[in-house]
Design a protein around this motif. Sequence first.
Motif, short mmCIF file in Angstrom:
data_model
loop_
_atom_site.label_atom_id
_atom_site.label_comp_id
_atom_site.label_asym_id
_atom_site.label_seq_id
_atom_site.Cartn_x
_atom_site.Cartn_y
_atom_site.Cartn_z
N LEU A 9 0.82 -1.22 0.00
CA LEU A 9 0.00 0.00 0.00
C LEU A 9 0.85 1.27 0.00
CD1 LEU A 9 -2.78 -0.93 2.58
CD2 LEU A 9 -3.04 -0.64 0.12
N LEU A 10 1.99 1.22 0.69
CA LEU A 10 2.75 2.44 0.91
C LEU A 10 3.77 2.75 -0.19
CD1 LEU A 10 3.45 2.02 4.74
CD2 LEU A 10 1.86 3.61 3.68
N GLN A 11 3.91 1.84 -1.16
CA GLN A 11 4.89 2.08 -2.23
C GLN A 11 4.63 3.40 -2.96
OE1 GLN A 11 4.81 -1.24 -4.87
NE2 GLN A 11 5.28 -2.68 -3.23
N ASP A 12 5.65 3.84 -3.70
CA ASP A 12 5.52 5.09 -4.45
C ASP A 12 4.36 5.03 -5.44
OD1 ASP A 12 7.47 6.26 -3.10
OD2 ASP A 12 8.94 6.38 -4.73
N ASN A 13 4.17 3.86 -6.07
CA ASN A 13 2.99 3.75 -6.93
C ASN A 13 1.98 2.79 -6.30
OD1 ASN A 13 4.49 1.53 -7.23
ND2 ASN A 13 4.58 1.55 -9.48
N GLY A 14 1.95 2.79 -4.96
CA GLY A 14 0.97 1.98 -4.24
C GLY A 14 -0.37 2.69 -4.17
N ARG B 276 -1.23 6.67 -5.13
CA ARG B 276 -1.98 6.88 -6.36
C ARG B 276 -3.32 7.56 -6.10
NH1 ARG B 276 -2.62 1.90 -9.90
NH2 ARG B 276 -1.08 0.90 -8.55
N LEU B 277 -3.94 7.19 -4.99
CA LEU B 277 -5.22 7.82 -4.64
C LEU B 277 -5.01 9.31 -4.39
CD1 LEU B 277 -8.22 7.16 -3.89
CD2 LEU B 277 -7.47 7.22 -1.51
N LEU B 278 -3.97 9.64 -3.61
CA LEU B 278 -3.70 11.04 -3.31
C LEU B 278 -3.40 11.82 -4.59
CD1 LEU B 278 -1.63 10.76 -0.02
CD2 LEU B 278 -3.97 11.54 -0.27
N GLN B 279 -2.69 11.17 -5.49
CA GLN B 279 -2.35 11.86 -6.75
C GLN B 279 -3.59 12.04 -7.61
OE1 GLN B 279 1.05 9.28 -7.60
NE2 GLN B 279 2.17 11.11 -8.25
N THR B 280 -4.44 11.00 -7.66
CA THR B 280 -5.67 11.10 -8.44
C THR B 280 -6.55 12.22 -7.91
OG1 THR B 280 -5.53 8.70 -8.60
CG2 THR B 280 -7.54 9.72 -9.42
N LEU B 281 -6.59 12.35 -6.59
CA LEU B 281 -7.39 13.40 -5.99
C LEU B 281 -6.75 14.78 -6.17
CD1 LEU B 281 -8.47 11.69 -2.65
CD2 LEU B 281 -9.89 12.16 -4.63
N GLY B 282 -5.50 14.79 -6.63
CA GLY B 282 -4.83 16.06 -6.86
C GLY B 282 -4.28 16.69 -5.59
N LEU B 283 -4.17 15.92 -4.53
CA LEU B 283 -3.67 16.48 -3.29
C LEU B 283 -2.15 16.61 -3.31
CD1 LEU B 283 -5.98 14.59 -0.76
CD2 LEU B 283 -6.06 17.00 -1.36
N ILE B 284 -1.50 15.72 -4.02
CA ILE B 284 -0.03 15.79 -4.11
C ILE B 284 0.38 15.67 -5.58
CG2 ILE B 284 0.52 14.97 -1.80
CD1 ILE B 284 0.79 12.15 -3.09
#
Lengths: 392, 359
Positions: A233-238, A242-250
């Motif tokens: 879950l914690l991997q860079d593309n875990g 990915r969820l945080l990136q999809t949401l645009g938070l990071i």
Amino acid sequence: MSIACGKRLAAFGLVAPLLLFLVLFFVWPLVTMMSNAVSDPGAGRALPQTAAALSNWDRSSPPTPEMQAALVDDLRTTQDDQLIGDLTRQLNSARSGFRTLMAKTVRTVREEQGAVDLVQVDQRWEDVSFWQAIAAATASPYTDRNLLAAIDMARSPTGEITALPASASANLAILQRTFVIAAGTTLACILIGFPYAMVAASVTGWKRQVMLAAVLLPLWTSLLVRTAAWFILLQDNGLINRLLQTLGLIDAPLALLFNRTGVIIAMTHVLLPFMVLPIFSVLIAIPTNLLPAAASLGAHPLRAFWRVLLPLSLRGVVSGSLLVFMAAIGYYITPALIGGPTDQMISSVIAFYATGTANWGMAGALGIVLLVATIALYVVYDRLSASGTERA
Amino acid sequence: MTQPYIRFDKVTKAYGDFTVVEDLYLDIAKGEFVSLLGPSGSGKTTLLMMLAGFEPPTRGAVIVDEKRIDQLPPHRRNMGVVFQSYALFPHMTVAANVAFPLEMRGVPKADRKQLVDRALDMVQLGAMADRKPSQLSGGQQQRVALARALVFEPAVVLMDEPLGALDKQLREQMQLDIRDLHKRLGLTIIFVTHDQSEALTMSDRIAVFNKGRIEQIGTPNEIYDHPTTRFVADFIGETNLLDGTIETSDASGLTLSLPGGKRIRVAAGSNEAAGKTVTVSLRPEKIRLGADAGPSSSSGNSIPATILDSVYHGDHLRMVLDAEGTRLIAKADRRFGDLQPGSKAVASFDPADCWLVRS
């Protein structure tokens, strides 16, 4: 009288299996580990005459001929090579150079008959520091060397306790790190567990069952599996990144693996039940009409929480924190898999000594340090809860 | 009645399809002691909770002192609530419990102490100020709860079966204490109970609840002597409910034919039509038992009866009679203690003590 005696015997017979189990699988290993930590591996056994000769020595004057003769005698009579080997390793760890010195001396002593002048065999026997090492090793069958080393201390050649240089040992730093990680995990467990327990205690029926099952379910899964799941879950593309990136938070993935954040996240998840359950059990025991009563007396919900619910649930928070903290300081697999090199906890050092270098003395000594810390915490908790009962 | 202080205006409370309180009107004057009496589940506690603010009404308005309060959160309503299980804060001393509402209202510390002392003295617990609630008896805990609900001089004091957990003797003592406080401080008290004797002894008015409605509201005297419905007559005290058919009715009342054929006079219901079936309530203590009909036989009713059972109650005997096919319960004076089951007697009662109730 005899009936009472018989009853007592019968009662003892009933608890005997349990007692035996405890002694065999709890007390005995504990005692073995502890005695390993403080007992000397063999210098006293290998060199009995030397030990006697050195007991009167002031540890600073030049070696006397009696001391030399005693050592020669001991080396001749001790035929156990294993014992000599242990002795050499022990002495070598106290004073480097002993390995070659001993090998040379033992060979010479066994080849020749009669008195041997050790200084003739090797110049180093004139050096007081080698004799000091032997004196320290043979002084008593017990040694505090491992215990001192566990907290980054050592005895100087003259017997005073001094701190080791920071470069030589990192046990204290690791111990400190262990406590920091355990405290962080405990804090995270409180912050998540307390509101969770509050919600679980306030709902009823199937909702409560589901909430408690969600807490308990991870307990039925292997620790290794849960840790491995967090690894994914914690991997860079875990999933999380990915969820945080999809949401645009990071924009870029957060570093969650091989650092302390990841260790605390995974440990919090694993230990959360031990926080939620004590708090939950305290919360459901609080009469339901206390908060309405506080409200009717003019307390805003936040003040009612602060003055009534929080003080009453504090006992659950304290026992939960104690459980989580005690379990957390012994963690090994989670930091090993998810943490980086600077996130290893004291257990991995113990494992290194126990399985890596077969240094049971050091493993036992570190274990004792951990045990003492845990017991100290428990005593504090006990005092706190005892005074709490008195007040209630 | 003067301008009502508290008014429930067509209040309905429903949980989904289940209506607990339906279209309820209730006016309460300032300084009044009103008991809400009824079996459990009749909606009386729900009404109290709506007044305290723990339950919002589904429809209707709750008005206190000419202001609608049904949207106010409980902590802004200024009402003292005494709960059945006391609801004292176990981690605080008695004094801290009583000081809690003052603390919430920002009363300065110096004044708090004085007010707390006065409130505790009022309930005779001044010496217990530093104890924890768990170190007090049930009655003392209830008095602390009372002091805590009164110390901030609330507009209304709400009591939800506050004496339910106490034993009989203590309960009676507390009833007198609360009544006394009500008179002395001029409090407006709304008192929920299912104990009819408690309601009768304490209240200015009693509202009898049944199935989410008020069956009857009135003074204890009115409720006991002149119940309007069969439910109220049966719920308050013990009564004989006699069903009969009206034979004739005139200016002074009516003549009723009981199922056994016996006719009795009833000094009420002069406007009822003949042939109608009605129910009459007759209190057991209004029935006189004697060897004959007695001096008032000419104007009253007297029925020859057989004694079926007699139970000794100390101050009276409770008799079960078979009065020509009608089962009657009578409270007999102890002078008639020699009347054994199986013996004959005459039960006589005044037409004025027969009260018509709606079913």
